[in-house]
Design a protein around this motif. Sequence first.
Motif, short mmCIF file in Angstrom:
data_model
loop_
_atom_site.label_atom_id
_atom_site.label_comp_id
_atom_site.label_asym_id
_atom_site.label_seq_id
_atom_site.Cartn_x
_atom_site.Cartn_y
_atom_site.Cartn_z
N ASP A 151 0.86 -1.18 0.00
CA ASP A 151 0.00 0.00 0.00
C ASP A 151 0.89 1.23 0.00
OD1 ASP A 151 -2.19 1.89 0.72
OD2 ASP A 151 -1.27 1.83 2.71
N GLY A 152 0.88 1.96 -1.11
CA GLY A 152 1.64 3.21 -1.19
C GLY A 152 0.86 4.19 -2.06
N THR A 153 1.22 5.45 -1.99
CA THR A 153 0.50 6.47 -2.75
C THR A 153 1.48 7.31 -3.56
OG1 THR A 153 -1.22 6.57 -1.06
CG2 THR A 153 -1.11 8.40 -2.59
N ILE A 154 1.10 7.61 -4.80
CA ILE A 154 1.96 8.37 -5.70
C ILE A 154 1.16 9.46 -6.41
CG2 ILE A 154 3.51 6.41 -6.11
CD1 ILE A 154 2.02 5.98 -8.78
N PRO A 155 1.82 10.48 -6.96
CA PRO A 155 1.10 11.46 -7.79
C PRO A 155 0.47 10.76 -9.00
CG PRO A 155 3.29 12.28 -7.20
CD PRO A 155 3.25 10.83 -6.80
N ARG A 156 -0.73 11.17 -9.37
CA ARG A 156 -1.42 10.50 -10.48
C ARG A 156 -0.60 10.49 -11.76
NH1 ARG A 156 -6.19 12.82 -7.94
NH2 ARG A 156 -5.58 14.81 -8.81
N LYS A 157 0.13 11.57 -12.01
CA LYS A 157 0.87 11.67 -13.27
C LYS A 157 2.04 10.69 -13.34
CE LYS A 157 3.75 15.49 -11.58
NZ LYS A 157 4.13 16.91 -11.79
N ARG A 158 2.37 10.04 -12.21
CA ARG A 158 3.49 9.09 -12.20
C ARG A 158 3.02 7.64 -12.19
NH1 ARG A 158 7.81 12.42 -10.43
NH2 ARG A 158 9.20 10.89 -11.37
N VAL A 159 1.71 7.41 -12.36
CA VAL A 159 1.17 6.04 -12.30
C VAL A 159 1.85 5.13 -13.31
CG1 VAL A 159 -0.87 4.62 -12.76
CG2 VAL A 159 -1.08 6.64 -11.32
N ALA A 160 1.91 5.57 -14.57
CA ALA A 160 2.49 4.72 -15.61
C ALA A 160 3.95 4.42 -15.31
CB ALA A 160 2.36 5.42 -16.97
N GLU A 161 4.70 5.42 -14.88
CA GLU A 161 6.11 5.24 -14.56
C GLU A 161 6.32 4.21 -13.45
OE1 GLU A 161 9.65 7.95 -12.51
OE2 GLU A 161 7.87 8.93 -13.35
N VAL A 162 5.50 4.28 -12.42
CA VAL A 162 5.64 3.36 -11.30
C VAL A 162 5.25 1.94 -11.70
CG1 VAL A 162 4.74 2.78 -9.00
CG2 VAL A 162 5.41 5.13 -9.53
N LEU A 163 4.22 1.79 -12.52
CA LEU A 163 3.83 0.46 -12.98
C LEU A 163 4.94 -0.19 -13.80
CD1 LEU A 163 0.08 0.97 -13.93
CD2 LEU A 163 1.00 -0.33 -12.01
N VAL A 164 5.61 0.60 -14.64
CA VAL A 164 6.75 0.08 -15.40
C VAL A 164 7.87 -0.32 -14.45
CG1 VAL A 164 8.56 0.69 -17.05
CG2 VAL A 164 6.19 1.34 -17.51
N GLY A 165 8.09 0.51 -13.42
CA GLY A 165 9.12 0.19 -12.43
C GLY A 165 8.83 -1.09 -11.68
N ILE A 166 7.56 -1.32 -11.33
CA ILE A 166 7.18 -2.55 -10.63
C ILE A 166 7.40 -3.76 -11.54
CG2 ILE A 166 5.23 -3.83 -9.66
CD1 ILE A 166 4.18 -1.18 -8.57
N ALA A 167 7.12 -3.60 -12.83
CA ALA A 167 7.34 -4.70 -13.78
C ALA A 167 8.81 -5.08 -13.84
CB ALA A 167 6.83 -4.30 -15.17
N GLU A 168 9.69 -4.09 -13.77
CA GLU A 168 11.13 -4.37 -13.75
C GLU A 168 11.52 -5.09 -12.46
OE1 GLU A 168 13.51 -3.98 -16.13
OE2 GLU A 168 11.76 -3.61 -17.40
N MET A 169 10.90 -4.70 -11.35
CA MET A 169 11.20 -5.34 -10.07
C MET A 169 10.78 -6.81 -10.07
SD MET A 169 10.04 -2.46 -7.29
CE MET A 169 10.50 -0.74 -7.51
N GLU A 170 9.73 -7.15 -10.81
CA GLU A 170 9.33 -8.56 -10.91
C GLU A 170 10.49 -9.41 -11.40
OE1 GLU A 170 5.00 -9.48 -12.07
OE2 GLU A 170 5.44 -7.65 -13.17
N LYS A 171 11.26 -8.88 -12.36
CA LYS A 171 12.42 -9.61 -12.88
C LYS A 171 13.53 -9.66 -11.83
CE LYS A 171 11.37 -7.70 -17.46
NZ LYS A 171 11.86 -6.77 -18.52
N THR A 172 13.73 -8.55 -11.13
CA THR A 172 14.80 -8.47 -10.14
C THR A 172 14.59 -9.47 -9.01
OG1 THR A 172 15.14 -6.12 -10.60
CG2 THR A 172 15.98 -6.95 -8.49
N TYR A 173 13.34 -9.56 -8.52
CA TYR A 173 13.06 -10.40 -7.35
C TYR A 173 12.50 -11.77 -7.72
CZ TYR A 173 13.96 -6.14 -4.80
OH TYR A 173 14.57 -5.01 -4.29
#
Length: 496
Positions: free
Chosen positions: A352-374
């Motif tokens: 559970d975290g909160t981000i500015p709306r304009k950064r939603v796409a950026e954070v989702l891409v970042g989470i997808a990269e983390m899936e590979k890392t972990y």
Amino acid sequence: MNAPTEAPPLQQHQREAILAALRAVLPAECLLSEQEDTRPYECDGLTAYRQLPMAVALPQNEEQLIAVLKVCRQLQVPIVPRGAGTGLSGGAMPIADGIVISTAKMSRIVALDPLARTARVQPGVRNLAISEAAAPHGLYYAPDPSSQIACTIGGNVAENAGGVHCLKYGLTVHNVMRVRMVSIEGEVIELGGAALDAPGLDLLAVFIGSEGMLGVVTEVTVRLIPKPPVAKVIMASFDNVVSGGDAVAAVIAAGIIPAGLEMMDKTSARMVEPFVRAGYDIDAEAILLCESDGLQEEVEEEIGRMSEVLFRAGANAIAVSQNEAERMRFWSGRKNAFPAAGRISPDYYCMDGTIPRKRVAEVLVGIAEMEKTYGLRCANVFHAGDGNLHPLILFDANAPGEFNRAEQFGEAILALCVAVGGTITGEHGVGIEKIDSMCEQFEVSEIAAFIGVKRAFDGAFLLNPNKAIPTLDRCAAYGKRQARGGLFKFVKQVNA
């Protein structure tokens, strides 16, 4: 200014003395001390962390609650207040040498005033029960967390709960007018009031979301609102999560405030659809649920405007609910996302975290990269309208190392939220889960200020100790552990 260190473990004779003192102020059926009776209270919704309490007190009224608090204050017994136990951050996890105070037996709707549009309720009243009681008057209570069928208003106050309609109607803090609570000293204090404002400092806003660290709730006055005559939901499909994320910002930028604006990625939709049969597009990489409510003319006009914005933002398909049953199915899928995760994974870790709306796409891409890392999958469901993410990290607790990787994955997501200008929680609270991440977000002086507020309400540090607010020593240790090229704030400030 630091918090006190933990006390040494209690001896058996000390435990017996505490239980005897509690039995003197509570009916026999309101105190549980046998292991088989306390076992159901060993954790909240964050089941990875468990601890049996010394005892569980279930006061039936305010007088009994006051008596319990006075005993605990006198004998220096730590207390963990508990609602329904649906929290997801470990905020209600017990302390071995402490007691849990459950407000489950204080479950009465004291008064409902349809003219003033308010309800006075005890803390053990279920969230949904308030709306059910208000329904004959055409009213309801707006905050609707996914657990609303079970969670209680006392717990909602403690965590400042939200829900799928919080974008338009606000969180708990925006819908509670007054709280009656008892301090660790046994003093009854009323915060807020029936008027639009109350004299003095706005301590109501300080108390809501304080995770049981400042006092124990005995009564809450909530605001009721008229039920809109018409509501419809758009389900918009996108062929990539970036377009879906950008569409969220586009809707708000167009001057539209939907009643609800939720996003789910492909993994989430595919795990939910067989479970709920909500009618989701399981071939879409992302879907948005956008609700409009109000008068018929208002809804039709807003649905039209939102549809235009969504198509311009890249939606390749749009479906609009045609009746109330279909609207409820659309929402049932979103609200059942967490239990549905059990269909595709032995375990899941809900962040559970909160981000500015304009950064939603950026954070989702970042989470997808983390899936590979972990090396773990992550299903994303969240309150897109206010940027409140709920990534579901999927893992198998029986596989060596997977839970540790899930925790590291979650910590990295929270660090990313802070890095893009967001926060480490939106509605789940800090509890024990995010206590280290508090050091990621806040400066030394800010942590010290939090400790100061805690000390003002609870100088003995007996109410939910070692939760939510980290000690400065803990932050210093975290900073040394997490330092990245000397950039981590606590390395410089604590060691200066």
